[in-house]
Write an enzyme that holds these catalytic residues in place. Structure first.
Site, mmCIF file in Angstrom:
data_model
loop_
_atom_site.group_PDB
_atom_site.id
_atom_site.type_symbol
_atom_site.label_atom_id
_atom_site.label_comp_id
_atom_site.label_asym_id
_atom_site.label_seq_id
_atom_site.Cartn_x
_atom_site.Cartn_y
_atom_site.Cartn_z
ATOM 1 C CG ASP A 77 -2.142 -0.896 1.031
ATOM 2 O OD1 ASP A 77 -2.465 -1.212 -0.130
ATOM 3 O OD2 ASP A 77 -2.753 -1.286 2.044
ATOM 4 N N GLY A 78 1.969 1.249 0.727
ATOM 5 C CA GLY A 78 2.830 2.427 0.788
ATOM 6 C C GLY A 78 3.369 2.813 -0.576
ATOM 7 C CG ASN A 134 -4.171 6.386 2.677
ATOM 8 O OD1 ASN A 134 -4.996 6.041 1.851
ATOM 9 N ND2 ASN A 134 -3.505 5.530 3.434
ATOM 10 N NE ARG A 178 -7.633 27.276 23.553
ATOM 11 C CZ ARG A 178 -8.742 28.003 23.475
ATOM 12 N NH1 ARG A 178 -9.920 27.390 23.488
ATOM 13 N NH2 ARG A 178 -8.682 29.319 23.390
ATOM 14 C CG ASN A 233 6.014 10.768 2.703
ATOM 15 O OD1 ASN A 233 6.798 9.920 3.109
ATOM 16 N ND2 ASN A 233 5.236 10.565 1.649
#
Length: 270
Positions: free
Chosen positions: A57-58, A125, A150, A227
């Site tokens: 998948d990556g 994604n 917050r 990333n």
């Protein structure tokens, strides 16, 4: 005798060369394509109509994020663990009748992220905004004020990304053929004087989310599909919207296969 079969140009990308060599998968795939009776498959690295991706998948996500503008059909063969973007687990299980079926392909929804109105990123994604300390945002939906958040951060995810960090953060899972996106709060601060909605929100694909008045003490990370993006300038605003990729993913809209993957990956029976 003249060959009157339609011609389809294809290419093969292998993200794990040693595994491909060990399995002899490229040769097996090419042989399978040559023996197909309905269409003549010809390999064309310059202008393929179909790209077979051999990887996890990556690798698939990184490829789509770079190639989403190209009008190409993509077929995933899983070399990883979950294989949510792959239609097949091996060359042997490939169904070429499904490969040539136009109805089996779907243009995925991508997140378009702009930072300070000048840095643009695209993700298949998820967008993750996170701090180990307290971070705050003023959130607007379609330029209308929504809430002041917050907490530790926010997740924005597509339907295909909803089974990742979003699921871990108790966000909803959306089937791939539903064109929505999700905003999930990460560890929001809730006390007597202040609280956010503290629930995931599902938006229509034409909604636009703006984050302004961004405040944090020391560290704040922006991650596009895992990333980390580094910025030298101060982050003043972040905008999130969606676009439809030109690339088409095989089997992404097949809800039966999707349910099978959910069962295989997350659900345990007796």
């Amino acid at each position: 005798m003249k060959n009157n079969k339609p011609i389809c140009f294809y290419d093969i990308y292998c993200f794990k060369p040693q595994e491909c060599f060990k399995r002899n998968d490229i040769n097996l795939l090419e042989d399978k394509l040559k023996r197909y009776s309905k269409i003549t498959f010809l390999r064309n690295k310059e202008n393929p109509e179909i790209i077979f991706l051999l990887g996890g998948d990556g690798s698939f996500i990184n490829f789509i994020n770079q190639q989403w503008k190209k009008n190409v059909k993509i077929v995933g063969i899983n070399y990883g663990q979950l294989g949510f973007y792959s239609s097949y687990d091996s060359i042997k299980t490939i169904n070429l009748d499904e490969i040539i079926d136009e109805n089996m392909y779907y243009n995925p929804l991508l997140l378009k992220v702009s930072i300070n109105n000048q840095n643009f990123f695209y993700c298949l994604n998820e967008l993750s905004l996170f701090s180990n300390e307290l971070v705050s945002f003023d959130i607007s939906i379609n330029d209308y004020p929504y809430e002041k958040f917050r907490g530790s951060g926010l997740l924005f995810v597509t339907p295909s990304g909803s089974t990742g960090k979003n699921k871990t953060a108790f966000g909803p899972i959306i089937f791939n053929n539903h064109e929505n996106f999700i905003m999930t709060e990460i560890f929001p601060v809730n006390h007597l004087k202040y609280s956010s909605l503290n629930a995931p929100v599902v938006f229509r694909k034409d909604y636009k989310i703006s984050l302004t008045n961004i405040k944090f003490k020391k560290s704040f990370s922006v991650a596009i599909d895992g990333n980390i993006i580094n910025f030298s300038d101060k982050i003043n605003d972040i905008k999130v919207e969606t676009i439809q990729a030109s690339s088409k993913i095989h089997g992404l809209n097949n809800f039966k296969k999707y349910i099978d993957k959910l069962n295989k990956s997350f659900i345990k029976g007796e």
